[in-house]
Motif scaffolding. Structure first.
Motif, PDB file in Angstrom:
ATOM      1  N   TYR A 225     -77.528  -4.176  -5.807  1.00 10.07           N
ATOM      2  CA  TYR A 225     -76.794  -5.387  -5.390  1.00 10.07           C
ATOM      3  C   TYR A 225     -77.387  -6.058  -4.155  1.00 10.07           C
ATOM      4  CZ  TYR A 225     -73.845  -1.452  -3.558  1.00 10.07           C
ATOM      5  OH  TYR A 225     -73.378  -0.278  -3.023  1.00 10.07           O
ATOM      6  N   GLN A 226     -77.895  -5.283  -3.200  1.00  7.83           N
ATOM      7  CA  GLN A 226     -78.554  -5.915  -2.057  1.00  7.83           C
ATOM      8  C   GLN A 226     -79.995  -6.294  -2.437  1.00  7.83           C
ATOM      9  OE1 GLN A 226     -78.080  -3.078   1.140  1.00  7.83           O
ATOM     10  NE2 GLN A 226     -75.895  -3.501   1.319  1.00  7.83           N
ATOM     11  N   MET A 227     -80.570  -7.223  -1.653  1.00 12.34           N
ATOM     12  CA  MET A 227     -81.867  -7.793  -2.045  1.00 12.34           C
ATOM     13  C   MET A 227     -83.070  -6.926  -1.724  1.00 12.34           C
ATOM     14  SD  MET A 227     -82.510 -11.744  -1.502  1.00 12.34           S
ATOM     15  CE  MET A 227     -84.172 -11.237  -1.920  1.00 12.34           C
ATOM     16  N   VAL A 252     -78.290 -14.364   7.342  1.00 12.15           N
ATOM     17  CA  VAL A 252     -79.408 -13.491   6.976  1.00 12.15           C
ATOM     18  C   VAL A 252     -79.188 -12.154   7.669  1.00 12.15           C
ATOM     19  CG1 VAL A 252     -81.902 -13.094   7.177  1.00 12.15           C
ATOM     20  CG2 VAL A 252     -81.026 -15.396   6.679  1.00 12.15           C
ATOM     21  N   LYS A 253     -79.452 -11.084   6.947  1.00  4.05           N
ATOM     22  CA  LYS A 253     -79.249  -9.748   7.486  1.00  4.05           C
ATOM     23  C   LYS A 253     -80.240  -8.792   6.837  1.00  4.05           C
ATOM     24  CE  LYS A 253     -75.871  -6.127   7.606  1.00  4.05           C
ATOM     25  NZ  LYS A 253     -74.601  -5.641   7.167  1.00  4.05           N
ATOM     26  N   PRO A 254     -80.967  -7.970   7.609  1.00  3.87           N
ATOM     27  CA  PRO A 254     -81.068  -7.891   9.066  1.00  3.87           C
ATOM     28  C   PRO A 254     -81.776  -9.105   9.675  1.00  3.87           C
ATOM     29  CG  PRO A 254     -81.979  -5.914   8.004  1.00  3.87           C
ATOM     30  CD  PRO A 254     -81.805  -6.962   6.958  1.00  3.87           C
ATOM     31  N   THR A 317     -74.153  -9.450  17.031  1.00  5.13           N
ATOM     32  CA  THR A 317     -74.927  -8.383  17.668  1.00  5.13           C
ATOM     33  C   THR A 317     -74.035  -7.419  18.445  1.00  5.13           C
ATOM     34  OG1 THR A 317     -76.696  -7.854  19.244  1.00  5.13           O
ATOM     35  CG2 THR A 317     -75.474  -9.895  19.661  1.00  5.13           C
ATOM     36  N   TYR A 318     -74.391  -6.135  18.362  1.00  4.78           N
ATOM     37  CA  TYR A 318     -73.705  -5.112  19.147  1.00  4.78           C
ATOM     38  C   TYR A 318     -73.985  -5.285  20.627  1.00  4.78           C
ATOM     39  CZ  TYR A 318     -73.421  -3.308  14.444  1.00  4.78           C
ATOM     40  OH  TYR A 318     -73.188  -3.212  13.094  1.00  4.78           O
ATOM     41  N   TYR A 319     -74.969  -6.101  20.955  1.00 10.70           N
ATOM     42  CA  TYR A 319     -75.293  -6.394  22.352  1.00 10.70           C
ATOM     43  C   TYR A 319     -74.419  -7.516  22.923  1.00 10.70           C
ATOM     44  CZ  TYR A 319     -79.401  -3.522  23.403  1.00 10.70           C
ATOM     45  OH  TYR A 319     -80.230  -2.470  23.714  1.00 10.70           O
TER      46      TYR A 319
END
Ligand code: PBG
Length: 329
Positions: A225-227, A252-254, A317-319
């Motif tokens: 399912y993911q690209m 867009v991810k990552p 972002t976790y930042y």
């Protein structure tokens, strides 16, 4: 471009004020979305070893964390639930008293102006760890059954909207997810609630630390399912189709390994574009910083600038809190 061999670029680099005058891109707290992990049945924060500085919060602390983020200037949070009520379809996600609905209510109550976004998926709520309903689909083992999953996503989105969510962020990479969610929200009277689609999401090794973070029971592959990280034409088409299906924001991810994809979508869409700076990207910077081999703040800010330069409007972002602290000082 009108440059002659005699042209001197350094004239505008001579002082810091000159440089700031001609600076093309800027980072502000308005650009940032803070992901938050909230776990059921814990009473104190649990550290995530691969992501120093990121924790799983107990539900009882979500309100103060949301207020803290707001006080630093962060305007949006993305909620992830770490469920102890797992089953084979992830039904807790569409329970009006389930973890996600409770988190949405407490975040909104704590800080009504905060943009509260729900990550709409199933992998943290299914006992098999896949992002939907299973079938015996691929030769690699179990696969996600597309259309039954769509029906569950619709229920999930409506329950999140009823709980007061400001934006729905479906991350399952199930075909048709945006159209299905849009239709369900509209029918239930939530035509004003936007969808930020994880529109181009790759099957990426950069998610490794996230799987620790949510204690995923997942084994196998999400590649059905993911690209495929190799496919740039498909990467653009995935986001363009979500735009047609009605996505209000594309994603867009990552991030850092996919700047070309960000630039391609930016060139082809008028929609706001987000990037998810994922767990592995965070973990790699933290590990290098803790080893004393890089300047953490400079590396993080340069990374954020790269996202803006490539064409992103929003950065998950976790930042986020640390960046806010740096910007505020
Ligand atoms: C699940 C989901 C994932 C992330 C967000 N939602 C990972 C996955 O596909 O396993 C990744 C977040 C991160 O790595 O920071 N649909």
């Amino acid at each position: 471009m009108t440059v002659t061999p005699e042209f001197r670029f350094r004239r505008l680099r001579r002082t810091s004020t000159l440089r700031s005058l001609v600076r093309q891109h800027h980072i502000s707290t308005d650009d940032l979305i803070l992901p938050l992990f909230v776990e059921e049945d814990i009473s104190a924060p649990v550290a995530i070893p691969s992501m120093p500085g990121v924790v799983r919060y107990p539900e009882s602390q979500l309100a103060e964390v949301v207020q803290r983020a707001w006080s630093k200037g962060i305007k949006a949070v993305l909620l992830f639930g770490v469920s102890t009520h797992k089953d084979n379809v992830g039904s807790d996600t569409w329970d009006e008293n389930g973890l996600m609905a409770r988190c949405i209510r407490s975040a909104k109550q704590a800080q009504p102006e905060m943009v509260v976004i729900s990550d709409n998926c199933f992998c943290e709520y299914t006992d098999h760890g896949h992002c939907g309903v299973l079938c015996e689909g691929s030769h690699e083992g179990l696969d996600v059954d597309n259309d039954p999953t769509l029906a569950n996503l619709q229920k999930q989105a409506v329950v999140a909207a009823q709980a007061g969510v400001d934006m729905i962020a479906p991350s399952t990479m199930i075909d048709g997810m945006v159209a299905a969610i849009r239709e369900a929200l509209d029918e239930a009277g939530y035509s004003h609630i936007p969808v930020m689609s994880y529109s181009t999401k790759f099957a990426s090794a950069f998610y490794g630390p996230f799987r620790d973070a949510v204690d995923s029971t997942f084994k196998g592959t999400r590649a059905t399912y993911q690209m495929d990280p190799a496919n740039s034409r498909e990467a653009l088409a995935e986001s363009m189709l979500d735009e047609i299906e009605g996505a209000d924001i594309l994603m867009v991810k990552p991030g850092i390994a996919y700047l070309d994809v960000i630039a391609a979508i930016r060139a082809n869409s008028e929609r706001p574009l987000a990037v998810y700076h994922v767990s592995g990207e965070y973990a790699m910077i933290k590990a290098a910083a803790n080893a004393g081999v890089i300047d953490e703040q400079a590396i993080v800010m340069e990374t954020m600038m790269a996202f803006k330069r490539a064409g992103c409007d929003l950065i998950i972002t976790y930042y986020a809190e640390q960046i806010a602290d740096w910007l505020n000082n």
